[in-house]
Design a protein around this motif. Structure first.
Motif, PDB file in Angstrom:
ATOM      1  N   PHE A   1      10.817  -5.077  -9.891  1.00  0.00           N
ATOM      2  CA  PHE A   1      10.739  -4.041 -10.905  1.00  0.00           C
ATOM      3  C   PHE A   1       9.456  -4.134 -11.730  1.00  0.00           C
ATOM      4  N   ALA A   2       8.951  -2.964 -12.096  1.00  0.00           N
ATOM      5  CA  ALA A   2       7.747  -2.848 -12.915  1.00  0.00           C
ATOM      6  C   ALA A   2       7.895  -1.622 -13.810  1.00  0.00           C
TER       7      ALA A   2
ATOM      8  N   GLN B   1       5.181  -8.707 -20.011  1.00  0.00           N
ATOM      9  CA  GLN B   1       4.474  -8.106 -18.875  1.00  0.00           C
ATOM     10  C   GLN B   1       5.159  -8.414 -17.542  1.00  0.00           C
ATOM     11  N   HIS B   2       6.173  -9.264 -17.552  1.00  0.00           N
ATOM     12  CA  HIS B   2       6.892  -9.662 -16.338  1.00  0.00           C
ATOM     13  C   HIS B   2       5.921 -10.090 -15.237  1.00  0.00           C
ATOM     14  N   CYS B   3       5.039 -11.013 -15.604  1.00  0.00           N
ATOM     15  CA  CYS B   3       3.975 -11.465 -14.717  1.00  0.00           C
ATOM     16  C   CYS B   3       4.521 -12.010 -13.393  1.00  0.00           C
TER      17      CYS B   3
ATOM     18  N   ASP C   1      10.837   0.244  -8.655  1.00  0.00           N
ATOM     19  CA  ASP C   1      10.737  -0.900  -7.753  1.00  0.00           C
ATOM     20  C   ASP C   1       9.434  -0.822  -6.964  1.00  0.00           C
ATOM     21  N   LEU C   2       8.568  -1.811  -7.138  1.00  0.00           N
ATOM     22  CA  LEU C   2       7.319  -1.848  -6.389  1.00  0.00           C
ATOM     23  C   LEU C   2       7.553  -1.976  -4.884  1.00  0.00           C
TER      24      LEU C   2
ATOM     25  N   GLU D   1       9.236   6.840  -7.697  1.00  0.00           N
ATOM     26  CA  GLU D   1       8.309   7.548  -8.572  1.00  0.00           C
ATOM     27  C   GLU D   1       7.222   6.610  -9.072  1.00  0.00           C
ATOM     28  N   LEU D   2       7.614   5.366  -9.384  1.00  0.00           N
ATOM     29  CA  LEU D   2       6.644   4.409  -9.902  1.00  0.00           C
ATOM     30  C   LEU D   2       5.500   4.187  -8.918  1.00  0.00           C
TER      31      LEU D   2
END
Length: 221
Positions: A36-37, A92-94, A180-181, A187-188
Motif C-alpha cells: 500500500f501507498a 512515509q511507510h518507507c 496497492d503498488l 487508480e494509484l
C-alpha cells in the motif's frame, strides 16, 4: 467504500514504483501480498483539515499529538492573487525503514500482508530509538499507551473493516489516492504513470511510499 477506489512521468516515477513492487518480501509472506501507498495531490487539496479530524476520531489519537498534520504555508502572491500551499506530514511507510532496523524489541515492523510500517505497542519499551532514526520526524510517544505511535494507514481500524484510510474517506476533493503498488490496474498506479510526482528525501535511500503531486496553481483556504 472499498479499497478499489482508484519523481516524474516516465522512467523516474515508473521505475520508482517498480522498485517498490515485489521488493522486500519475506519467504513466508502471503502468496498475494499488497504494497500500500498514498498520493497527496496538492493541486486538489483545499486545506480544510478534514483528513486530520477523521484520523484523530477513527484512531482515537490523543490531544497534543498527531498521526497526520496538514501544513498550510502562505499566503503567497501570484499575479496579485494571494494563495496557500498544503503539504501532508505523516509516516512515509518507507520500503527501507530505519525505524524498524533500530528497534531493539521488534515493536517496529512491516506488516507482511500490506507492506505497512506499524508499531506493536505491547512490545514497545519507549526507548525512542525509532523517533531518533526517522528522518521525517513523524513518530511520537503516545501519552496514553506510552508506546511509539504514528500513521498506520488505519490498518487496525478502517482497513480491518474493508474501508479506505479515514483521511482518504474524509477528503472532499479526492486529493488523497490510496492503493496497492502491486495492483497495476489500481487508480494509484495509473496516477503514478500519468502525473508528475515527487517523494521527500529520496537521497536517504528509504524509498518512501508517500507520493506528492506538487502544488502548481493557487490553492484555496
Amino acid at each position: 467504500m472499498s479499497l478499489t477506489r482508484r519523481e516524474f512521468l516516465g522512467c523516474s516515477a515508473l521505475c520508482a514504483a517498480a522498485g517498490l513492487v515485489g521488493s522486500g518480501q519475506a519467504d513466508d509472506a502471503p502468496v498475494n501480498p499488497k504494497n500500500f501507498a498514498l498520493i497527496h495531490d496538492e493541486t486538489k487539496c483545499i486545506g480544510c483539515r478534514a483528513c486530520e479530524q477523521a484520523c484523530r476520531k477513527v484512531n482515537q489519537v490523543p490531544e497534543g499529538v498527531n498521526r497526520l498534520k496538514l501544513n498550510i504555508d502562505g499566503p503567497y502572491h501570484a499575479e496579485e492573487q494571494p494563495y496557500y500551499t498544503f503539504t501532508r506530514e505523516s509516516c512515509q511507510h518507507c520500503q527501507d525503514a530505519p525505524c524498524i532496523s533500530v528497534c531493539p524489541t521488534g515493536a517496529a515492523f512491516r506488516d507482511k500482508a500490506t507492506g505497512i510500517v506499524d508499531v506493536d505497542p505491547f512490545k514497545c519499551v519507549g526507548c525512542q530509538y525509532c523517533l531518533a532514526a526517522c528522518p521525517y520526524r513523524v513518530r511520537f510517544i503516545n501519552p496514553v499507551t506510552k508506546a511509539a505511535d504514528k500513521c498506520d494507514f488505519c490498518r487496525k481500524t478502517n482497513l480491518a473493516q474493508g474501508k479506505l484510510p479515514a483521511c482518504v474517506e474524509a477528503c472532499p476533493t479526492g486529493a488523497l489516492i490510496f492503493g496497492d503498488l502491486n495492483d497495476r490496474n489500481s487508480e494509484l498506479v495509473a496516477v503514478l504513470r500519468s502525473a508528475r510526482t515527487v517523494r521527500d528525501k529520496l537521497d536517504l535511500g528509504t524509498n518512501p511510499k508517500l507520493f506528492r503531486i506538487p502544488s502548481q496553481k493557487p490553492g484555496v483556504l
